[in-house]
Design a protein around this motif. Structure first.
Motif, PDB file in Angstrom:
ATOM      1  N   MET A  60       0.818  -1.186   0.000  1.00  0.00           N
ATOM      2  CA  MET A  60       0.000   0.000   0.000  1.00  0.00           C
ATOM      3  C   MET A  60       0.867   1.258   0.000  1.00  0.00           C
ATOM      4  O   MET A  60       0.493   2.250  -0.597  1.00  0.00           O
ATOM      5  CB  MET A  60      -0.918   0.023   1.218  1.00  0.00           C
ATOM      6  CG  MET A  60      -2.246  -0.713   1.088  1.00  0.00           C
ATOM      7  SD  MET A  60      -2.281  -2.265   0.282  1.00  0.00           S
ATOM      8  CE  MET A  60      -2.070  -3.364   1.625  1.00  0.00           C
ATOM      9  N   ASP A  61       2.013   1.187   0.679  1.00  0.00           N
ATOM     10  CA  ASP A  61       2.875   2.368   0.734  1.00  0.00           C
ATOM     11  C   ASP A  61       3.364   2.774  -0.651  1.00  0.00           C
ATOM     12  O   ASP A  61       3.437   3.967  -0.959  1.00  0.00           O
ATOM     13  CB  ASP A  61       4.071   2.127   1.659  1.00  0.00           C
ATOM     14  CG  ASP A  61       3.652   2.060   3.124  1.00  0.00           C
ATOM     15  OD1 ASP A  61       2.603   2.642   3.467  1.00  0.00           O
ATOM     16  OD2 ASP A  61       4.373   1.435   3.911  1.00  0.00           O
ATOM     17  N   THR A  62       3.682   1.791  -1.485  1.00  0.00           N
ATOM     18  CA  THR A  62       4.131   2.098  -2.851  1.00  0.00           C
ATOM     19  C   THR A  62       3.027   2.818  -3.611  1.00  0.00           C
ATOM     20  O   THR A  62       3.278   3.828  -4.267  1.00  0.00           O
ATOM     21  CB  THR A  62       4.545   0.815  -3.592  1.00  0.00           C
ATOM     22  OG1 THR A  62       5.626   0.210  -2.879  1.00  0.00           O
ATOM     23  CG2 THR A  62       4.979   1.117  -5.010  1.00  0.00           C
ATOM     24  N   TRP A  63       1.798   2.342  -3.508  1.00  0.00           N
ATOM     25  CA  TRP A  63       0.690   2.993  -4.207  1.00  0.00           C
ATOM     26  C   TRP A  63       0.408   4.383  -3.639  1.00  0.00           C
ATOM     27  O   TRP A  63       0.051   5.288  -4.368  1.00  0.00           O
ATOM     28  CB  TRP A  63      -0.562   2.121  -4.205  1.00  0.00           C
ATOM     29  CG  TRP A  63      -0.497   1.123  -5.302  1.00  0.00           C
ATOM     30  CD1 TRP A  63      -0.303  -0.217  -5.193  1.00  0.00           C
ATOM     31  CD2 TRP A  63      -0.572   1.399  -6.706  1.00  0.00           C
ATOM     32  NE1 TRP A  63      -0.254  -0.784  -6.443  1.00  0.00           N
ATOM     33  CE2 TRP A  63      -0.422   0.180  -7.386  1.00  0.00           C
ATOM     34  CE3 TRP A  63      -0.751   2.552  -7.457  1.00  0.00           C
ATOM     35  CZ2 TRP A  63      -0.449   0.080  -8.771  1.00  0.00           C
ATOM     36  CZ3 TRP A  63      -0.780   2.456  -8.840  1.00  0.00           C
ATOM     37  CH2 TRP A  63      -0.630   1.235  -9.484  1.00  0.00           C
ATOM     38  N   ASP A  81      -1.911  12.124  -4.741  1.00  0.00           N
ATOM     39  CA  ASP A  81      -3.075  12.945  -4.420  1.00  0.00           C
ATOM     40  C   ASP A  81      -3.857  12.274  -3.292  1.00  0.00           C
ATOM     41  O   ASP A  81      -4.519  11.248  -3.510  1.00  0.00           O
ATOM     42  CB  ASP A  81      -3.950  13.097  -5.667  1.00  0.00           C
ATOM     43  CG  ASP A  81      -5.121  14.027  -5.463  1.00  0.00           C
ATOM     44  OD1 ASP A  81      -5.457  14.337  -4.310  1.00  0.00           O
ATOM     45  OD2 ASP A  81      -5.711  14.448  -6.476  1.00  0.00           O
ATOM     46  N   ASP A  82      -3.787  12.843  -2.101  1.00  0.00           N
ATOM     47  CA  ASP A  82      -4.445  12.208  -0.954  1.00  0.00           C
ATOM     48  C   ASP A  82      -5.957  12.391  -0.944  1.00  0.00           C
ATOM     49  O   ASP A  82      -6.627  12.012   0.001  1.00  0.00           O
ATOM     50  CB  ASP A  82      -3.836  12.689   0.360  1.00  0.00           C
ATOM     51  CG  ASP A  82      -4.015  14.176   0.600  1.00  0.00           C
ATOM     52  OD1 ASP A  82      -4.510  14.888  -0.296  1.00  0.00           O
ATOM     53  OD2 ASP A  82      -3.655  14.625   1.704  1.00  0.00           O
ATOM     54  N   GLU A  83      -6.505  12.952  -2.014  1.00  0.00           N
ATOM     55  CA  GLU A  83      -7.956  13.068  -2.131  1.00  0.00           C
ATOM     56  C   GLU A  83      -8.541  12.050  -3.099  1.00  0.00           C
ATOM     57  O   GLU A  83      -9.751  11.962  -3.244  1.00  0.00           O
ATOM     58  CB  GLU A  83      -8.336  14.487  -2.561  1.00  0.00           C
ATOM     59  CG  GLU A  83      -8.014  15.510  -1.492  1.00  0.00           C
ATOM     60  CD  GLU A  83      -8.490  16.911  -1.843  1.00  0.00           C
ATOM     61  OE1 GLU A  83      -9.296  17.060  -2.781  1.00  0.00           O
ATOM     62  OE2 GLU A  83      -8.042  17.843  -1.173  1.00  0.00           O
ATOM     63  N   LYS A  84      -7.688  11.269  -3.765  1.00  0.00           N
ATOM     64  CA  LYS A  84      -8.176  10.247  -4.698  1.00  0.00           C
ATOM     65  C   LYS A  84      -8.387   8.939  -3.953  1.00  0.00           C
ATOM     66  O   LYS A  84      -7.538   8.500  -3.187  1.00  0.00           O
ATOM     67  CB  LYS A  84      -7.170  10.029  -5.826  1.00  0.00           C
ATOM     68  CG  LYS A  84      -7.120  11.194  -6.773  1.00  0.00           C
ATOM     69  CD  LYS A  84      -6.662  10.751  -8.121  1.00  0.00           C
ATOM     70  CE  LYS A  84      -6.533  11.993  -8.952  1.00  0.00           C
ATOM     71  NZ  LYS A  84      -7.179  11.993 -10.159  1.00  0.00           N
ATOM     72  N   HIS A 106      -7.268  -4.226  -0.958  1.00  0.00           N
ATOM     73  CA  HIS A 106      -7.222  -2.977  -0.192  1.00  0.00           C
ATOM     74  C   HIS A 106      -8.116  -1.928  -0.848  1.00  0.00           C
ATOM     75  O   HIS A 106      -8.142  -1.803  -2.063  1.00  0.00           O
ATOM     76  CB  HIS A 106      -5.792  -2.441  -0.123  1.00  0.00           C
ATOM     77  CG  HIS A 106      -5.677  -1.168   0.648  1.00  0.00           C
ATOM     78  ND1 HIS A 106      -5.724  -1.106   2.018  1.00  0.00           N
ATOM     79  CD2 HIS A 106      -5.533   0.118   0.226  1.00  0.00           C
ATOM     80  CE1 HIS A 106      -5.600   0.155   2.409  1.00  0.00           C
ATOM     81  NE2 HIS A 106      -5.491   0.923   1.343  1.00  0.00           N
ATOM     82  N   VAL A 107      -8.804  -1.157  -0.013  1.00  0.00           N
ATOM     83  CA  VAL A 107      -9.605  -0.020  -0.469  1.00  0.00           C
ATOM     84  C   VAL A 107      -9.087   1.221   0.254  1.00  0.00           C
ATOM     85  O   VAL A 107      -9.049   1.254   1.482  1.00  0.00           O
ATOM     86  CB  VAL A 107     -11.108  -0.213  -0.168  1.00  0.00           C
ATOM     87  CG1 VAL A 107     -11.892   1.028  -0.545  1.00  0.00           C
ATOM     88  CG2 VAL A 107     -11.646  -1.442  -0.894  1.00  0.00           C
ATOM     89  N   GLU A 108      -8.658   2.190  -0.522  1.00  0.00           N
ATOM     90  CA  GLU A 108      -8.186   3.474   0.029  1.00  0.00           C
ATOM     91  C   GLU A 108      -9.300   4.496  -0.193  1.00  0.00           C
ATOM     92  O   GLU A 108      -9.492   4.985  -1.296  1.00  0.00           O
ATOM     93  CB  GLU A 108      -6.907   3.900  -0.681  1.00  0.00           C
ATOM     94  CG  GLU A 108      -6.205   5.051  -0.054  1.00  0.00           C
ATOM     95  CD  GLU A 108      -5.315   4.666   1.126  1.00  0.00           C
ATOM     96  OE1 GLU A 108      -4.784   5.597   1.747  1.00  0.00           O
ATOM     97  OE2 GLU A 108      -5.155   3.473   1.438  1.00  0.00           O
TER      98      GLU A 108
END
Length: 121
Positions: free
Chosen positions: A1-4, A10-13, A115-117
């Motif tokens: 997840m860290d790589t993605w 963009d922390d809003e996507k 994983h879902v971000e």
């Protein structure tokens, strides 16, 4: 997840990661992010030779080693690390692209979300 998280700066996507490394970025997230991403990947992920679905682009990364492999759908991306293709002795963008396309096809058939971000505000 860290790589993605590094790739998608963009922390809003919002985005959804699948078992083999394919990521679907949700530019207009709905109520169920996982179901939305599964639908996109089911429709746009499988590789069909001789069609745009077999096309890919290779983008070398600056923040982390490896490549992002693009597809005919602008929101479907696959990460390939140098280690994944080094075993074949061909550490080139073409090898990364072919490998990434194969990973996308696997994910499009298994559709296993890992994983879902959720960055909806």
């Amino acid at each position: 997840m860290d790589t993605w998280r590094q790739i998608i700066a963009d922390d809003e996507k919002s985005w959804v990661l699948f078992e083999h490394g394919t990521c679907v970025v949700l530019t207009t997230p709905g109520d169920d992010l996982a179901a939305q991403a599964v639908s996109v990947l089911r429709d746009s992920g499988p590789v069909h030779p001789g069609t745009p679905a077999a096309d890919f682009g290779t983008v070398p990364l600056e923040t982390t080693p490896g490549w992002v492999i693009t597809s005919h759908h602008p929101d479907v991306l696959t990460y390939v690390s140098p280690e994944e293709i080094a075993q074949d002795g061909d550490n080139t963008p073409l090898a990364a692209g072919l490998y990434g396309r194969s990973k996308r096809d696997q994910d499009a058939h298994s559709l296993t979300v890992i994983h879902v971000e959720d960055n909806r505000r």
